[in-house]
Enzyme design. Structure first.
Site, PDB file in Angstrom:
ATOM      1  N   HIS A   1      -1.218   0.509 -10.053  1.00  0.00           N
ATOM      2  CA  HIS A   1      -1.849  -0.471  -9.141  1.00  0.00           C
ATOM      3  C   HIS A   1      -2.446  -1.646  -9.938  1.00  0.00           C
ATOM      4  O   HIS A   1      -3.665  -1.853  -9.930  1.00  0.00           O
ATOM      5  CB  HIS A   1      -2.930   0.212  -8.281  1.00  0.00           C
ATOM      6  CG  HIS A   1      -3.251  -0.573  -7.026  1.00  0.00           C
ATOM      7  ND1 HIS A   1      -3.646   0.025  -5.850  1.00  0.00           N
ATOM      8  CD2 HIS A   1      -3.248  -1.909  -6.783  1.00  0.00           C
ATOM      9  CE1 HIS A   1      -3.881  -0.911  -4.937  1.00  0.00           C
ATOM     10  NE2 HIS A   1      -3.639  -2.084  -5.484  1.00  0.00           N
ATOM     11  N   VAL A   2      -1.573  -2.377 -10.587  1.00  0.00           N
ATOM     12  CA  VAL A   2      -2.029  -3.474 -11.457  1.00  0.00           C
ATOM     13  C   VAL A   2      -1.571  -4.857 -10.976  1.00  0.00           C
ATOM     14  O   VAL A   2      -1.688  -5.832 -11.709  1.00  0.00           O
ATOM     15  CB  VAL A   2      -1.544  -3.275 -12.916  1.00  0.00           C
ATOM     16  CG1 VAL A   2      -2.209  -2.079 -13.553  1.00  0.00           C
ATOM     17  CG2 VAL A   2      -0.012  -3.160 -12.994  1.00  0.00           C
TER      18      VAL A   2
ATOM     19  N   GLU B   1      -3.931   7.471  -4.577  1.00  0.00           N
ATOM     20  CA  GLU B   1      -4.260   6.964  -5.912  1.00  0.00           C
ATOM     21  C   GLU B   1      -5.594   7.530  -6.405  1.00  0.00           C
ATOM     22  O   GLU B   1      -6.494   7.712  -5.589  1.00  0.00           O
ATOM     23  CB  GLU B   1      -4.336   5.430  -5.867  1.00  0.00           C
ATOM     24  CG  GLU B   1      -3.002   4.812  -5.514  1.00  0.00           C
ATOM     25  CD  GLU B   1      -3.058   3.294  -5.373  1.00  0.00           C
ATOM     26  OE1 GLU B   1      -4.105   2.694  -5.664  1.00  0.00           O
ATOM     27  OE2 GLU B   1      -2.041   2.718  -4.962  1.00  0.00           O
TER      28      GLU B   1
ATOM     29  N   ASP C   1       3.966   0.131  -7.398  1.00  0.00           N
ATOM     30  CA  ASP C   1       2.662  -0.202  -7.995  1.00  0.00           C
ATOM     31  C   ASP C   1       1.542   0.497  -7.231  1.00  0.00           C
ATOM     32  O   ASP C   1       0.399   0.492  -7.675  1.00  0.00           O
ATOM     33  CB  ASP C   1       2.443  -1.724  -7.941  1.00  0.00           C
ATOM     34  CG  ASP C   1       1.131  -2.157  -8.593  1.00  0.00           C
ATOM     35  OD1 ASP C   1       0.847  -1.698  -9.723  1.00  0.00           O
ATOM     36  OD2 ASP C   1       0.381  -2.938  -7.974  1.00  0.00           O
TER      37      ASP C   1
ATOM     38  N   ARG D   1       0.844  -1.190   0.000  1.00  0.00           N
ATOM     39  CA  ARG D   1       0.000   0.000   0.000  1.00  0.00           C
ATOM     40  C   ARG D   1       0.892   1.257   0.000  1.00  0.00           C
ATOM     41  O   ARG D   1       1.927   1.283   0.683  1.00  0.00           O
ATOM     42  CB  ARG D   1      -0.894   0.038   1.243  1.00  0.00           C
ATOM     43  CG  ARG D   1      -2.096  -0.870   1.148  1.00  0.00           C
ATOM     44  CD  ARG D   1      -3.089  -0.405   0.087  1.00  0.00           C
ATOM     45  NE  ARG D   1      -4.257  -1.263  -0.021  1.00  0.00           N
ATOM     46  CZ  ARG D   1      -4.392  -2.260  -0.907  1.00  0.00           C
ATOM     47  NH1 ARG D   1      -3.419  -2.533  -1.762  1.00  0.00           N
ATOM     48  NH2 ARG D   1      -5.498  -2.960  -0.955  1.00  0.00           N
TER      49      ARG D   1
HETATM   50  C1  DGY Z   1      -5.611  -5.972  -3.143  1.00  0.00           C
HETATM   51  O1  DGY Z   1      -6.256  -6.993  -3.362  1.00  0.00           O
HETATM   52  O2  DGY Z   1      -5.598  -5.430  -2.047  1.00  0.00           O
HETATM   53  C2  DGY Z   1      -4.872  -5.423  -4.268  1.00  0.00           C
HETATM   54  O3  DGY Z   1      -4.185  -4.273  -3.953  1.00  0.00           O
HETATM   55  C3  DGY Z   1      -5.808  -5.192  -5.424  1.00  0.00           C
HETATM   56  O4  DGY Z   1      -5.052  -5.242  -6.591  1.00  0.00           O
END
Ligand code: DGY
Length: 322
Positions: free
Chosen positions: A279-280, A261, A256, A232
């Site tokens: 964030h992929v 965001e 990422d 995060r």
């Molecule tokens: C999650 O599942 O928390 C991821 O960050 C989503 O891609």
């Protein structure tokens, strides 16, 4: 509205497959965003929420019949889980089904950051290979690196397994040592950073992890250091990171996830020693479908058997007759 089907609120956008499958057992009620002001009197009988994003406390309070919140994603930092727990509302997430995909992306991002593969492809596409010759050698490499994992849950372990195959050393920091693992354990994050040159962040975004990757940790990582974040954005002090990248305190970063965001600070965009993704980490059709299925299956299990499939640890509740 079909009589007798439990009603599920979907605030904001969510994966299409969730919307396709919810009618198997539920009535869907949609609102544009997770905002208590959008709740109307006829929503008093809503029993569940399916969400990809935020569920603030006041939205829970506005729904007197709410029993369960099914979060699309393993990280549930968008849901006020303390409030849910205090109210006896179950929260579920989507663990396991995305672990391997996120681990794959973490390795890809690490190699992109070190070997500058996105920039090399851009060099080719822009015709610079023809005009100017070979792409410059990458100053950094995965060879000989010592990798530290900040977080060793299911995804962290999947990353560690992959790193072993790459022939690099693996160490970790978590709140407590994990039994039965050969990886070196460091009781502090700063100690881990000092012992390695590559730090991969894969902890949940909580108050306890907020901005824990700070100037001291980055300085301990050192001038050959590389930071990878697939957890995060809130875990990293972004201002300290930008300063460390600008001043050569560390060598590079692959991110990422970001603190605000989808907004990425201009200062990060301006840097050439970073690799940035929107964030992929879990964003393939197959994995997002599996996550969507788990969201719906959690809701179905809650209302049919009285037990969610994957409740988060803060809300180990069972459904009471209501
Ligand atoms: C999650 O599942 O928390 C991821 O960050 C989503 O891609």
């Amino acid at each position: 509205m079909s009589a007798n089907l439990p009603r599920i609120l979907v605030p904001g956008k969510i994966n299409e497959r969730v919307l396709q499958r919810l009618p198997e057992m539920f009535d869907i009620v949609r609102v544009e965003r997770p905002d208590a002001n959008l709740v109307t009197a006829d929503m008093a009988d809503i029993k569940g929420i399916a969400v990809s994003g935020r569920v603030p406390a006041n939205l829970m309070d506005a729904l007197p019949g709410l029993e369960v919140i099914a979060n699309f994603g393993v990280g549930y930092d968008g849901v006020d889980v303390t409030h849910a727990s205090a109210k006896g509302i179950a929260v579920t997430n989507t663990p396991d089904v995305l672990s391997e995909e996120v681990a794959d992306t973490a390795i890809g991002l690490l190699i992109n950051t070190l070997r500058r593969l996105p920039q090399a492809e851009e060099w080719l596409r822009q015709g610079r290979w023809v005009r100017e010759g070979a792409f410059p050698l990458s100053p950094l490499s995965l060879r000989g690196r010592a990798v530290g994992l900040y977080g060793l849950g299911r995804i962290g372990l999947a990353i560690a397994k992959r790193l072993e195959a790459f022939g690099v050393s693996v160490a970790y920091h978590t709140r407590s040592r994990r039994d039965g693992l050969a990886y070196a354990y460091h009781p502090t994050l700063e100690g881990l950073a000092a012992a390695v040159d590559t730090l991969v962040v894969i902890v949940p975004g909580t108050d306890a992890t907020r901005k824990t990757v700070d100037a001291r940790v980055l300085s301990a990582l050192g001038s050959n250091g590389v930071l990878i974040n697939v957890g995060r954005g809130s875990t990293v002090d972004e201002e300290a990171l930008v300063a460390a990248l600008q001043d050569g305190v560390i060598a590079g970063a692959g991110l990422d996830v970001f603190d605000n965001e989808p907004h990425v600070p201009d200062a990060l965009l301006a840097l050439t020693n970073v690799s940035l993704l929107p964030h992929v980490a879990s964003a393939s059709v197959v994995t997002r479908n599996a996550m969507a299925d788990l969201v719906v299956d959690n809701l179905k299990a809650w209302f049919s058997s009285g037990k969610a499939l994957t409740p988060v640890p803060e809300t180990p509740f069972e459904r009471r007759a209501r």
